[in-house]
Write a protein that holds these residues in place. Structure first.
Motif, PDB file in Angstrom:
ATOM      1  N   ASP A   1       0.839  -1.193   0.000  1.00 52.88           N
ATOM      2  CA  ASP A   1       0.000   0.000   0.000  1.00 52.88           C
ATOM      3  C   ASP A   1       0.876   1.245   0.000  1.00 52.88           C
ATOM      4  OD1 ASP A   1      -2.161  -1.527  -0.031  1.00 52.88           O
ATOM      5  OD2 ASP A   1      -2.742  -1.217   2.078  1.00 52.88           O
TER       6      ASP A   1
ATOM      7  N   TRP B   1      -5.544   0.606  -7.500  1.00 49.35           N
ATOM      8  CA  TRP B   1      -6.632   1.095  -6.665  1.00 49.35           C
ATOM      9  C   TRP B   1      -6.128   2.111  -5.641  1.00 49.35           C
ATOM     10  CZ3 TRP B   1     -11.387   2.227  -5.845  1.00 49.35           C
ATOM     11  CH2 TRP B   1     -11.882   2.364  -4.552  1.00 49.35           C
ATOM     12  N   ASN B   2      -5.000   1.811  -4.987  1.00 47.19           N
ATOM     13  CA  ASN B   2      -4.448   2.731  -4.001  1.00 47.19           C
ATOM     14  C   ASN B   2      -3.946   4.021  -4.638  1.00 47.19           C
ATOM     15  OD1 ASN B   2      -4.819   1.442  -1.489  1.00 47.19           O
ATOM     16  ND2 ASN B   2      -3.169   0.014  -1.956  1.00 47.19           N
ATOM     17  N   GLN B   3      -3.390   3.913  -5.834  1.00 39.46           N
ATOM     18  CA  GLN B   3      -2.963   5.113  -6.549  1.00 39.46           C
ATOM     19  C   GLN B   3      -4.156   5.999  -6.878  1.00 39.46           C
ATOM     20  OE1 GLN B   3      -0.434   4.458  -9.996  1.00 39.46           O
ATOM     21  NE2 GLN B   3      -1.271   6.266 -11.023  1.00 39.46           N
ATOM     22  N   MET B   4      -5.233   5.358  -7.310  1.00 40.53           N
ATOM     23  CA  MET B   4      -6.437   6.115  -7.639  1.00 40.53           C
ATOM     24  C   MET B   4      -7.052   6.744  -6.398  1.00 40.53           C
ATOM     25  SD  MET B   4     -10.007   4.650  -9.251  1.00 40.53           S
ATOM     26  CE  MET B   4      -9.083   3.542 -10.318  1.00 40.53           C
ATOM     27  N   ARG B   5      -7.089   5.979  -5.294  1.00 41.32           N
ATOM     28  CA  ARG B   5      -7.794   6.422  -4.094  1.00 41.32           C
ATOM     29  C   ARG B   5      -6.991   7.430  -3.290  1.00 41.32           C
ATOM     30  NH1 ARG B   5      -8.038   3.985   1.131  1.00 41.32           N
ATOM     31  NH2 ARG B   5      -6.666   2.352   0.364  1.00 41.32           N
ATOM     32  N   LYS B   6      -5.672   7.228  -3.185  1.00 43.08           N
ATOM     33  CA  LYS B   6      -4.873   8.054  -2.279  1.00 43.08           C
ATOM     34  C   LYS B   6      -4.147   9.204  -2.960  1.00 43.08           C
ATOM     35  CE  LYS B   6      -4.103   4.496   1.203  1.00 43.08           C
ATOM     36  NZ  LYS B   6      -3.105   3.815   2.066  1.00 43.08           N
TER      37      LYS B   6
ATOM     38  N   GLU C   1      -4.807  10.217  -6.917  1.00 45.30           N
ATOM     39  CA  GLU C   1      -5.531  10.846  -8.021  1.00 45.30           C
ATOM     40  C   GLU C   1      -6.872  11.424  -7.574  1.00 45.30           C
ATOM     41  OE1 GLU C   1      -3.548   8.049 -11.502  1.00 45.30           O
ATOM     42  OE2 GLU C   1      -5.518   7.532 -10.673  1.00 45.30           O
ATOM     43  N   LEU C   2      -7.627  10.683  -6.771  1.00 47.48           N
ATOM     44  CA  LEU C   2      -8.916  11.189  -6.313  1.00 47.48           C
ATOM     45  C   LEU C   2      -8.736  12.411  -5.417  1.00 47.48           C
ATOM     46  CD1 LEU C   2     -11.973  10.994  -6.070  1.00 47.48           C
ATOM     47  CD2 LEU C   2     -11.668   9.380  -4.180  1.00 47.48           C
TER      48      LEU C   2
END
Length: 278
Positions: free
Chosen positions: A3, A186-191, A193-194
């Protein structure tokens, strides 16, 4: 795969200093609010002055004082119709905003869909919503649903663009940092990019919320038997400009209040964005 861990900002120390900073921040927020209210009051005063100075007849232009007196004479009437418009606007904004964020993310992360769907969305958005509103009446009838879908169709596109642009503006260094740390997609997107995209999304929301009110009014023009759009339509047919301008004032207050709610929500949820924009 591990993560990606983003260190939490350190908590500030010093109780009295922190309270002083909070009071200073509240004071800084009050000053623009006072200036804004003063500006609106000045605009209304200028409007009233023009009506009286040029002796403009009531069938051409109603003064703000006369329009406010009309609202005060029938507050329940305008409150009831304002709630109808507010309901359609809120439903359209909520659904359109959610779909806009989802579609914006999809066309960013899936290039194949982007090349097919993005030009189509732009083409559909160029069609005047007054022209497509009758379609919603055919599909959903004359009730709340058709007016909400008109509001949705207008509120949808700004969120698509703001979400797409927000994701596209993520610095390549942050994506490289995620790759070096072996972060999952998923972690890149959530932590990363989002989080980076949220200010753009809230900017799109502030645009969409006012446009959703306009969309609800368009729906009421076409198929309404209630709401402020219907009040304006009836007042226009009766050449009753006082009632028409009273409805305009209600719409302006509603749009401004909704805009301020979204803006305040953004300040609460994105404190780092507020700090960096000062």
């Amino acid at each position: 795969m591990t993560d990606l861990h983003i260190p939490s900002p350190a908590k500030p120390h010093g109780g009295p200093a922190l309270r002083d900073n909070a009071r200073t921040s509240r004071g800084a927020l009050r000053a623009p609010l006072v200036i804004s209210i003063s500006g609106i009051a000045g605009l209304l005063a200028l409007w009233e002055l023009i009506v009286h100075a040029f002796d403009i007849p009531g069938y051409l232009l109603a003064g703000p004082w006369e329009a406010l007196a009309e609202i005060a004479a029938a507050p329940g009437f305008y409150w009831e119709h304002s709630l109808m418009t507010l309901e359609a606007s809120a439903l359209g904004f909520g659904a359109g905003g959610a779909l806009g964020v989802i579609f914006g993310a999809v066309i960013f992360y899936v290039p194949a869909i982007r090349h097919v769907l993005y030009p189509s969305l732009i083409a559909v958005n160029t069609i005047p919503k007054v022209a497509i509103a009758p379609l919603f009446i055919v599909w959903f009838g004359f009730g709340l649903e058709s007016k909400s879908f008109v509001a949705l169709s207008i509120a949808f596109f700004p969120l698509v663009i703001s979400t797409f642009d927000g994701l596209a503006s993520v610095p390549s260094e942050l994506r490289e940092l995620a790759r070096i740390n072996r972060a999952s997609k998923w972690n890149q997107m959530r932590k990363i990019e989002l989080i980076h995209c949220l200010p753009s999304i809230f900017t799109g929301m502030k645009i969409s919320i006012s446009m959703a009110v306009g969309g609800a009014v368009v729906g009421e023009f076409i198929a309404g038997n209630s709401g402020l759009g219907f009040v304006i339509l009836v007042a226009n047919s009766q050449v009753n400009l006082t009632s028409m301008f009273a409805a305009f004032i209600c719409l302006a207050v509603m749009s401004l209040a909704l805009f301020m709610v979204v803006d305040h929500l953004g300040r609460i949820l994105l404190p780092w964005n507020v700090a960096t924009s000062k």
